[in-house]
Write a protein that holds these residues in place. Structure first.
Motif, PDB file in Angstrom:
ATOM      1  N   ALA A  34     -11.535   7.032   0.142  1.00 43.47           N
ATOM      2  CA  ALA A  34     -12.999   7.556  -0.234  1.00 43.47           C
ATOM      3  C   ALA A  34     -13.086   9.017  -0.163  1.00 43.47           C
ATOM      4  CB  ALA A  34     -13.782   6.723   0.910  1.00 43.47           C
ATOM      5  N   GLY A  35     -12.472   9.563   0.772  1.00 45.81           N
ATOM      6  CA  GLY A  35     -12.458  11.253   0.844  1.00 45.81           C
ATOM      7  C   GLY A  35     -12.012  12.087  -0.299  1.00 45.81           C
ATOM      8  N   ARG A  36     -11.340  11.240  -1.328  1.00 44.67           N
ATOM      9  CA  ARG A  36     -10.534  11.855  -2.348  1.00 44.67           C
ATOM     10  C   ARG A  36     -11.419  11.256  -3.778  1.00 44.67           C
ATOM     11  NH1 ARG A  36      -4.079  12.621  -0.778  1.00 44.67           N
ATOM     12  NH2 ARG A  36      -4.994  13.672   1.019  1.00 44.67           N
ATOM     13  N   ARG A  37     -12.665  10.453  -3.360  1.00 37.47           N
ATOM     14  CA  ARG A  37     -13.168   9.924  -4.450  1.00 37.47           C
ATOM     15  C   ARG A  37     -12.226   9.030  -5.467  1.00 37.47           C
ATOM     16  NH1 ARG A  37     -18.061  13.929  -5.554  1.00 37.47           N
ATOM     17  NH2 ARG A  37     -18.655  14.140  -3.495  1.00 37.47           N
ATOM     18  N   LEU A  38     -11.332   8.530  -4.760  1.00 36.13           N
ATOM     19  CA  LEU A  38     -10.516   7.611  -5.685  1.00 36.13           C
ATOM     20  C   LEU A  38     -10.782   6.093  -5.330  1.00 36.13           C
ATOM     21  CD1 LEU A  38      -6.928   9.492  -5.005  1.00 36.13           C
ATOM     22  CD2 LEU A  38      -8.040   9.015  -7.393  1.00 36.13           C
ATOM     23  N   SER A  39     -10.457   5.126  -6.004  1.00 36.64           N
ATOM     24  CA  SER A  39     -10.568   3.606  -5.794  1.00 36.64           C
ATOM     25  C   SER A  39      -9.355   2.944  -6.132  1.00 36.64           C
ATOM     26  CB  SER A  39     -11.854   3.212  -6.364  1.00 36.64           C
ATOM     27  OG  SER A  39     -11.633   2.938  -7.918  1.00 36.64           O
ATOM     28  N   ALA A  40      -9.288   1.813  -5.341  1.00 38.48           N
ATOM     29  CA  ALA A  40      -8.227   0.934  -5.541  1.00 38.48           C
ATOM     30  C   ALA A  40      -8.814  -0.450  -4.741  1.00 38.48           C
ATOM     31  CB  ALA A  40      -6.864   1.398  -4.949  1.00 38.48           C
ATOM     32  N   ASP A  41      -8.456  -1.487  -5.279  1.00 34.68           N
ATOM     33  CA  ASP A  41      -8.767  -3.021  -4.691  1.00 34.68           C
ATOM     34  C   ASP A  41      -7.675  -2.986  -3.710  1.00 34.68           C
ATOM     35  OD1 ASP A  41     -10.601  -3.193  -6.405  1.00 34.68           O
ATOM     36  OD2 ASP A  41      -9.611  -4.549  -7.510  1.00 34.68           O
ATOM     37  N   LEU A  42      -7.971  -3.145  -2.428  1.00 36.86           N
ATOM     38  CA  LEU A  42      -6.910  -3.250  -1.202  1.00 36.86           C
ATOM     39  C   LEU A  42      -6.985  -4.587  -0.743  1.00 36.86           C
ATOM     40  CD1 LEU A  42      -7.719   0.105   0.465  1.00 36.86           C
ATOM     41  CD2 LEU A  42      -6.256  -0.339  -1.293  1.00 36.86           C
ATOM     42  N   VAL A  43      -5.786  -5.166  -0.733  1.00 38.39           N
ATOM     43  CA  VAL A  43      -5.583  -6.368  -0.428  1.00 38.39           C
ATOM     44  C   VAL A  43      -4.377  -6.706   0.634  1.00 38.39           C
ATOM     45  CG1 VAL A  43      -4.707  -8.740  -1.421  1.00 38.39           C
ATOM     46  CG2 VAL A  43      -5.712  -7.277  -2.910  1.00 38.39           C
ATOM     47  N   LEU A  44      -4.906  -7.553   1.732  1.00 37.01           N
ATOM     48  CA  LEU A  44      -3.904  -7.758   2.723  1.00 37.01           C
ATOM     49  C   LEU A  44      -3.012  -8.978   2.440  1.00 37.01           C
ATOM     50  CD1 LEU A  44      -3.604  -7.111   5.857  1.00 37.01           C
ATOM     51  CD2 LEU A  44      -4.935  -9.098   6.332  1.00 37.01           C
ATOM     52  N   GLY A  45      -1.718  -8.801   2.657  1.00 33.44           N
ATOM     53  CA  GLY A  45      -0.982  -9.698   2.171  1.00 33.44           C
ATOM     54  C   GLY A  45       0.655  -9.366   2.409  1.00 33.44           C
ATOM     55  N   GLU A  46       1.455 -10.313   2.233  1.00 36.88           N
ATOM     56  CA  GLU A  46       2.721 -10.262   2.327  1.00 36.88           C
ATOM     57  C   GLU A  46       3.527 -10.058   1.072  1.00 36.88           C
ATOM     58  OE1 GLU A  46       6.841 -10.277   3.405  1.00 36.88           O
ATOM     59  OE2 GLU A  46       6.038 -12.143   2.589  1.00 36.88           O
ATOM     60  N   ALA A  47       4.546  -9.139   0.912  1.00 33.86           N
ATOM     61  CA  ALA A  47       5.138  -8.830  -0.227  1.00 33.86           C
ATOM     62  C   ALA A  47       6.095  -9.828  -0.994  1.00 33.86           C
ATOM     63  CB  ALA A  47       6.264  -7.510  -0.035  1.00 33.86           C
ATOM     64  N   ALA A  48       6.648 -11.130  -0.089  1.00 31.00           N
ATOM     65  CA  ALA A  48       7.256 -12.172  -0.614  1.00 31.00           C
ATOM     66  C   ALA A  48       6.452 -13.016  -0.942  1.00 31.00           C
ATOM     67  CB  ALA A  48       8.438 -12.260   0.310  1.00 31.00           C
ATOM     68  N   HIS A  49       5.090 -12.970  -0.822  1.00 30.25           N
ATOM     69  CA  HIS A  49       4.183 -14.208  -1.174  1.00 30.25           C
ATOM     70  C   HIS A  49       2.788 -13.572  -1.796  1.00 30.25           C
ATOM     71  CE1 HIS A  49       6.758 -15.598   1.960  1.00 30.25           C
ATOM     72  NE2 HIS A  49       6.799 -16.867   1.453  1.00 30.25           N
ATOM     73  N   LEU A  50       2.883 -12.836  -2.692  1.00 31.70           N
ATOM     74  CA  LEU A  50       1.717 -11.981  -3.451  1.00 31.70           C
ATOM     75  C   LEU A  50       0.560 -12.809  -3.676  1.00 31.70           C
ATOM     76  CD1 LEU A  50       3.691  -9.395  -5.454  1.00 31.70           C
ATOM     77  CD2 LEU A  50       2.614  -9.081  -3.193  1.00 31.70           C
ATOM     78  N   PRO A  51      -0.495 -12.817  -3.467  1.00 32.83           N
ATOM     79  CA  PRO A  51      -1.745 -13.619  -3.656  1.00 32.83           C
ATOM     80  C   PRO A  51      -2.125 -13.291  -4.990  1.00 32.83           C
ATOM     81  CG  PRO A  51      -2.360 -11.866  -2.189  1.00 32.83           C
ATOM     82  CD  PRO A  51      -0.927 -11.551  -2.682  1.00 32.83           C
ATOM     83  N   PHE A  52      -1.331 -13.219  -6.017  1.00 35.01           N
ATOM     84  CA  PHE A  52      -1.653 -12.865  -7.517  1.00 35.01           C
ATOM     85  C   PHE A  52      -1.148 -13.802  -8.318  1.00 35.01           C
ATOM     86  CE2 PHE A  52      -1.219  -8.830  -5.323  1.00 35.01           C
ATOM     87  CZ  PHE A  52      -2.511  -8.430  -4.955  1.00 35.01           C
ATOM     88  N   ALA A  53      -1.810 -14.230  -9.309  1.00 35.93           N
ATOM     89  CA  ALA A  53      -1.381 -15.114 -10.237  1.00 35.93           C
ATOM     90  C   ALA A  53      -0.350 -14.638 -11.096  1.00 35.93           C
ATOM     91  CB  ALA A  53      -2.539 -15.445 -11.388  1.00 35.93           C
ATOM     92  N   ASP A  54       0.426 -15.322 -11.632  1.00 38.87           N
ATOM     93  CA  ASP A  54       1.700 -15.039 -12.710  1.00 38.87           C
ATOM     94  C   ASP A  54       1.184 -13.926 -13.664  1.00 38.87           C
ATOM     95  OD1 ASP A  54       3.040 -16.736 -11.267  1.00 38.87           O
ATOM     96  OD2 ASP A  54       3.396 -18.283 -12.741  1.00 38.87           O
ATOM     97  N   ASP A  55       2.033 -13.203 -14.179  1.00 46.90           N
ATOM     98  CA  ASP A  55       1.434 -12.290 -15.248  1.00 46.90           C
ATOM     99  C   ASP A  55       0.282 -11.688 -15.234  1.00 46.90           C
ATOM    100  OD1 ASP A  55       3.879 -13.522 -16.386  1.00 46.90           O
ATOM    101  OD2 ASP A  55       2.947 -15.035 -17.471  1.00 46.90           O
ATOM    102  N   THR A  56      -0.001 -10.802 -14.192  1.00 43.62           N
ATOM    103  CA  THR A  56      -1.283 -10.375 -13.891  1.00 43.62           C
ATOM    104  C   THR A  56      -1.309  -8.849 -14.366  1.00 43.62           C
ATOM    105  OG1 THR A  56      -1.931 -11.869 -12.268  1.00 43.62           O
ATOM    106  CG2 THR A  56      -3.022  -9.706 -12.274  1.00 43.62           C
ATOM    107  N   PHE A  57      -0.316  -7.942 -13.763  1.00 43.00           N
ATOM    108  CA  PHE A  57      -0.360  -6.779 -13.846  1.00 43.00           C
ATOM    109  C   PHE A  57       0.448  -5.890 -15.159  1.00 43.00           C
ATOM    110  CE2 PHE A  57      -0.898  -7.888  -9.541  1.00 43.00           C
ATOM    111  CZ  PHE A  57      -2.301  -7.361  -9.410  1.00 43.00           C
ATOM    112  N   ASP A  58      -0.032  -4.835 -15.470  1.00 45.38           N
ATOM    113  CA  ASP A  58       0.551  -4.141 -16.746  1.00 45.38           C
ATOM    114  C   ASP A  58       1.643  -3.163 -16.189  1.00 45.38           C
ATOM    115  OD1 ASP A  58      -1.250  -5.191 -18.659  1.00 45.38           O
ATOM    116  OD2 ASP A  58      -2.711  -3.474 -18.018  1.00 45.38           O
ATOM    117  N   GLY A  59       1.643  -3.214 -14.818  1.00 39.59           N
ATOM    118  CA  GLY A  59       2.951  -2.396 -14.265  1.00 39.59           C
ATOM    119  C   GLY A  59       3.066  -2.686 -12.787  1.00 39.59           C
ATOM    120  N   VAL A  60       3.921  -2.615 -12.156  1.00 41.85           N
ATOM    121  CA  VAL A  60       4.119  -2.718 -10.679  1.00 41.85           C
ATOM    122  C   VAL A  60       5.187  -1.616 -10.085  1.00 41.85           C
ATOM    123  CG1 VAL A  60       4.964  -4.402  -9.045  1.00 41.85           C
ATOM    124  CG2 VAL A  60       3.933  -5.431 -11.233  1.00 41.85           C
ATOM    125  N   LEU A  61       4.667  -1.192  -8.860  1.00 42.27           N
ATOM    126  CA  LEU A  61       5.302  -0.190  -8.227  1.00 42.27           C
ATOM    127  C   LEU A  61       5.507  -0.481  -6.777  1.00 42.27           C
ATOM    128  CD1 LEU A  61       6.266   2.974  -7.792  1.00 42.27           C
ATOM    129  CD2 LEU A  61       3.824   3.508  -7.462  1.00 42.27           C
TER     130      LEU A  61
END
Ligand SMILES: C[S@@+](CC[C@H](N)C(=O)[O-])C[C@H]1O[C@@H](n2cnc3c(N)ncnc32)[C@H](O)[C@@H]1O
Length: 154
Positions: A38-65
């Protein structure tokens, strides 16, 4: 996600129309991240979760970091499998963390890191990349103190 240090770089890649989604197991960390963005005027959707059980559907993202921390995850194989699962076919997955090179003589700095920071003793988890990943590469940066694994989803 941590405190979101990577978001400015990701925003450069996605452009104003792109969507950045960050996940962390710690609500406190996500709170710090939200305040920093917020201080840098940037935005991202922040999600609480665990890396080995991601709460996202298959084939969702154009890139993963993933940048920093996987060495201390309880289920590194599961986390990498999940990064691959949520990436779209053809998307690039990038995993980087601290480590010392396995393909060359170690520098004095590398040896000191190994001696005093146990996390550096872990090898890059290249053996945990799913067998159907394509174009798998391992490189080193930051004076050989970090590794970068990248691969594409087939
Ligand atoms: C080194 S920080 C990431 C730093 C981030 N890349 C940055 O530059 O701001 C590692 C993060 O991983 C999170 N973490 C640890 N275990 C996790 C897990 N199993 N699933 C998701 N996040 C986890 C921690 O809460 C911490 O915020």
């Amino acid at each position: 996600m941590g405190t979101g240090t990577n978001v400015p770089l990701l925003a450069e890649q996605t452009g104003p129309e792109g969507r950045i989604v960050g996940l962390d197991i710690s609500a406190a960390m996500l709170g710090r991240c939200a305040r920093k963005l917020a201080g840098r005027r940037l935005s991202a959707d922040l999600v609480l979760g665990e890396a080995a059980h991601l709460p996202f559907a298959d084939d969702t993202f154009d890139g993963v970091l993933h940048h920093g921390g996987i060495a201390e995850f309880g289920d590194r194989k599961g986390a990498i499998a999940e990064m691959m699962r949520v990436a779209r076919p053809g998307a690039r997955v990038v995993v980087c963390d601290v480590g010392v090179p396995t393909d060359r003589r170690l520098s004095l700095v590398n040896r000191l890191l190994l001696a005093f920071q146990p996390v550096y003793r872990q090898h890059p988890p290249i053996d945990l990349v799913p067998s159907d990943a394509r174009d798998v590469r391992l490189s080193w940066f930051h004076r050989g103190g970090w590794y970068l694994i990248e691969f594409s989803k087939g």
